[in-house]
Enzyme design. Structure first.
Site, PDB file in Angstrom:
ATOM      1  N   LYS A 192       3.795  11.737  -0.697  1.00 57.51           N
ATOM      2  CA  LYS A 192       3.656  10.068   0.231  1.00 57.51           C
ATOM      3  C   LYS A 192       5.450   9.597  -0.165  1.00 57.51           C
ATOM      4  O   LYS A 192       5.262   9.230  -0.951  1.00 57.51           O
ATOM      5  CB  LYS A 192       2.840   9.577  -0.277  1.00 57.51           C
ATOM      6  CG  LYS A 192       2.491   8.251   0.526  1.00 57.51           C
ATOM      7  CD  LYS A 192       1.235   7.215   0.209  1.00 57.51           C
ATOM      8  CE  LYS A 192       1.352   5.970   1.373  1.00 57.51           C
ATOM      9  NZ  LYS A 192       0.379   5.239   1.214  1.00 57.51           N
ATOM     10  N   LYS A 245       2.267  13.391   3.013  1.00 54.08           N
ATOM     11  CA  LYS A 245       2.140  12.374   4.353  1.00 54.08           C
ATOM     12  C   LYS A 245       3.460  10.914   4.564  1.00 54.08           C
ATOM     13  O   LYS A 245       4.167  11.271   3.678  1.00 54.08           O
ATOM     14  CB  LYS A 245       1.503  11.325   3.674  1.00 54.08           C
ATOM     15  CG  LYS A 245       1.383  10.600   4.814  1.00 54.08           C
ATOM     16  CD  LYS A 245      -0.073   8.932   4.018  1.00 54.08           C
ATOM     17  CE  LYS A 245       0.313   8.042   4.518  1.00 54.08           C
ATOM     18  NZ  LYS A 245      -0.391   6.440   3.713  1.00 54.08           N
ATOM     19  N   SER A 271       0.200   6.579  11.436  1.00 52.47           N
ATOM     20  CA  SER A 271       0.475   5.627  12.386  1.00 52.47           C
ATOM     21  C   SER A 271       1.638   5.924  13.101  1.00 52.47           C
ATOM     22  O   SER A 271       0.813   5.396  14.603  1.00 52.47           O
ATOM     23  CB  SER A 271      -0.103   4.727  12.484  1.00 52.47           C
ATOM     24  OG  SER A 271       1.182   3.392  10.684  1.00 52.47           O
TER      25      SER A 271
HETATM   26  C1  PBG Z   1      -2.050   2.254   1.568  1.00 56.41           C
HETATM   27  C2  PBG Z   1      -1.567   3.357   2.933  1.00 56.41           C
HETATM   28  C3  PBG Z   1      -0.887   3.776   4.001  1.00 56.41           C
HETATM   29  C4  PBG Z   1      -1.295   4.396   4.919  1.00 56.41           C
HETATM   30  C5  PBG Z   1      -2.624   4.514   4.059  1.00 56.41           C
HETATM   31  N1  PBG Z   1      -2.748   4.396   2.955  1.00 56.41           N
HETATM   32  C6  PBG Z   1       0.052   2.204   3.912  1.00 56.41           C
HETATM   33  C7  PBG Z   1       1.084   2.057   3.164  1.00 56.41           C
HETATM   34  O1  PBG Z   1       1.847   2.776   2.196  1.00 56.41           O
HETATM   35  O2  PBG Z   1       1.779   1.346   3.225  1.00 56.41           O
HETATM   36  C8  PBG Z   1      -0.772   4.822   5.836  1.00 56.41           C
HETATM   37  C9  PBG Z   1      -0.765   5.655   6.426  1.00 56.41           C
HETATM   38  C10 PBG Z   1      -0.773   5.372   8.471  1.00 56.41           C
HETATM   39  O3  PBG Z   1       0.613   4.727   8.650  1.00 56.41           O
HETATM   40  O4  PBG Z   1      -1.204   5.819   9.393  1.00 56.41           O
HETATM   41  N2  PBG Z   1      -1.183   3.011   0.467  1.00 56.41           N
HETATM   42 ZN    ZN Z   2      -1.304   0.389  -0.809  1.00 58.84          ZN
END
Ligand code: PBG
Ligand code: ZN
Length: 333
Positions: A192, A245, A271
């Site tokens: 991630k 991701k 998103s």
């Molecule tokens: C929480 C999380 C996030 C997303 C999924 N789980 C946001 C982040 O890390 O700030 C992002 C999903 C998206 O942008 O669609 N940790």
């Molecule tokens: Zn988080």
């Protein structure tokens, strides 16, 4: 001898006979935002078509998901009360636990995945316990155990730790096994990145950090070799599925994981990727439906077996599953 490659492009019949990648409705996981409270159906401004629901209004949405042939949802909870540790996340009566119970009761065959993190539950918006203005890895692991156990007791089908804490998968596996939940698989958000593409999600989940950013735990977008190390760690710790991701700016990483690991690979079409296509589509600057399908196809072609996407419902309508209500079938274009 060089082939006449255009021969196979002459007609839809010949094109489809040599087509290498096919999207299926069952590739998709649909994210759901569940907010504590009553009578809530609130559209997320930067994500047209995506809503936050309270549990009393969510069934209509899930009815549609199920009718379209989508088999899996991933839940994000928005609690009423936040604190420094995010303790609502392990409250047995907390929003996500209630959501899991509600959905499993009404839709027992739908796969319910829970995101495991703290940023929606902490008053500072970071993904764990703070210590000297940074997230403390090992203190967060203690709370991760509590959160995942509460989700397991509520009946979750799969858990997906997204906080990028070292050893999260190991700790979660141990906690689940110890408590009689050996059968619950873990989908690691293994790779991630610290991405600006999460912006709209943070509005949706009310989870933006109140100071700083997530660079001390999420990966540097510049790093490719490190992705293999992160994925290997999750494999060693017992993950069943590996995730990359975001998806679109990281197609090379999806392919790297596909080529290096035997586990199913998931990709999160996040998103910001959704918001960009929606915005351009609303302006008629692109053909939204075609760009959506091309995008999802590219993620699958890169190597994703599972695609988490806010487009799941719209793409499913185009792919026309056999159980769509009569009169709504569409021919794929
Ligand atoms: C929480 C999380 C996030 C997303 C999924 N789980 C946001 C982040 O890390 O700030 C992002 C999903 C998206 O942008 O669609 N940790
Ligand atoms: Zn988080």
């Amino acid at each position: 001898m060089a082939e006449r490659l255009r021969d196979s492009r002459k007609s839809e019949a010949t094109r489809s006979s040599v087509r290498e990648t096919h999207l299926k409705v069952t590739d998709f996981v649909y994210p759901l935002f569940i907010e504590e409270g009553n009578n809530i159906k609130k559209e997320i401004v930067s994500m047209p078509g995506i809503f936050r629901y309270s549990l009393d209004r969510i069934n209509k949405e899930i009815d549609e998901v199920v009718a379209l042939g989508i088999k899996s949802v991933i839940l994000f909870g928005i609690p009423l009360h936040k604190d420094a540790e995010g303790s609502e996340s392990w409250n047995e009566e907390g929003i996500i636990q209630k959501g899991i119970k509600h959905i499993k009761k009404h839709y027992p065959t739908l796969q319910v995945i829970a995101d495991v993190c703290f940023c929606e539950y902490t008053d500072h918006g970071h993904c764990g316990v703070l210590c000297n203005h940074d997230v403390d890895n090992d203190l967060t692991l203690v709370n991760l155990r509590k959160q995942v156990l509460a989700q397991a007791k509520a009946g979750v089908d799969m858990v997906a730790p997204s906080g990028m804490m070292d050893f999260a998968v190991r700790e979660i596996r141990d906690e689940l096994d110890k408590n009689g939940f050996k059968h619950i698989p873990i989908m690691g958000y293994s790779v991630k990145y610290c991405s600006s593409y999460y912006g709209p999600f943070r509005d949706a989940a009310d989870s933006a950090p109140s100071f700083g950013d997530r660079r001390t735990y999420q990966m540097d977008p510049a790093n490719r070799n490190e992705a293999i190390k992160e994925a290997q760690a999750d494999v060693d710790e017992g993950a069943e599925i590996l995730m990359v991701k975001p998806a679109l700016s990281y197609l090379d990483i999806i392919r790297d994981l596909k080529n290096n690991f035997d586990l199913p690979i998931a990709a999160y079409n996040v998103s910001g990727e959704y918001a960009m296509i929606k915005a351009a589509g609303q302006n008629d600057w692109i053909d939204e439906q075609k760009v959506m399908m091309e995008t999802l196809l590219s993620i699958k072609r890169a190597g994703a077996d599972i695609i988490i996407t806010y487009f799941a419902k719209e793409a499913a309508k185009i792919l026309a599953p056999p159980n769509l209500p009569k009169g709504e079938e569409k021919v794929p274009s």
